[in-house]
Design a protein around this motif. Sequence first.
Motif, short mmCIF file in Angstrom:
data_model
loop_
_atom_site.label_atom_id
_atom_site.label_comp_id
_atom_site.label_asym_id
_atom_site.label_seq_id
_atom_site.Cartn_x
_atom_site.Cartn_y
_atom_site.Cartn_z
N THR A 183 42.77 41.39 33.96
CA THR A 183 43.81 41.43 35.05
C THR A 183 44.95 41.54 34.23
N ILE A 184 45.35 40.88 33.11
CA ILE A 184 46.47 40.97 32.12
C ILE A 184 46.59 42.48 31.80
N LYS A 185 45.57 42.82 31.07
CA LYS A 185 45.50 44.06 30.48
C LYS A 185 45.83 45.25 31.54
N ALA A 186 45.41 45.33 32.73
CA ALA A 186 45.70 46.30 33.72
C ALA A 186 47.07 46.35 34.23
N ARG A 187 47.61 44.83 33.89
CA ARG A 187 48.98 44.74 34.21
C ARG A 187 50.01 45.27 33.23
N GLU A 188 49.63 44.94 31.97
CA GLU A 188 50.24 45.64 30.88
C GLU A 188 50.46 47.08 30.77
N LEU A 189 49.18 47.96 31.15
CA LEU A 189 48.98 49.04 31.09
C LEU A 189 49.72 49.51 32.17
N LYS A 190 49.94 49.01 33.20
CA LYS A 190 50.66 49.40 34.35
C LYS A 190 52.14 49.32 34.14
#
Length: 209
Positions: A183-190
């Motif tokens: 979830t954190i990884k996705a947030r950083e990419l977005k």
Amino acid sequence: MKIITKNGATYNSLSVSIISDLIKSVKTLVAIVSDDRKLNYKDNGFFKEFIDDITQDELNKGLEVVKEILANERELLKEYFLMFKEVSTEEASLKYAKEFKKDEIDKARDKAIEGGVSFKDKIFQSAEKDRNLLTSTVSLFAITKQVPEGFVWIAQDNTAVPFTLEELTQLGSIMANSVNTNTIKARELKDKVEKAQNLQELESIVWSD
């Protein structure tokens, strides 16, 4: 609301099959125009030829409708967007490319979370229903502080794996950590997607395992 294509044809409604034909055979985009919008034609002596004065805003509205209809047809939507980019401003192309990229990241996040976790040399299913079942099971046995004799948890390959209560808790922690990490990884990419200044920069943002 009127639906019109770049070649001047009008439609009362759209479907997946109609859009597919417009993409693959007619190779035209869809625009949404107001009911009182005058469509202009030129008489060339044989037939009236549509004068393409469709605005970017009308093309954008067309893309919004196409996106909704092709929600489960990702490859077809990609083809449509490639045509959209060819005739659209970079601002419009970048705006919608960011939306598609965020959807792509969300799907990669969900796949990573629900793709199973490794424990005791086995892969265990980790979809939301599996995580909920594990949480309920741990809570149930927490009362007695132990699992029944011979208790097993089923691995992804359908093998029965013996588990203690402590091991069940560890498995739950691994699943929770996977949810949090991805979830954190996705947030950083977005966040990177939002900051992208052009299509080239946007295309360089990818989900990597």
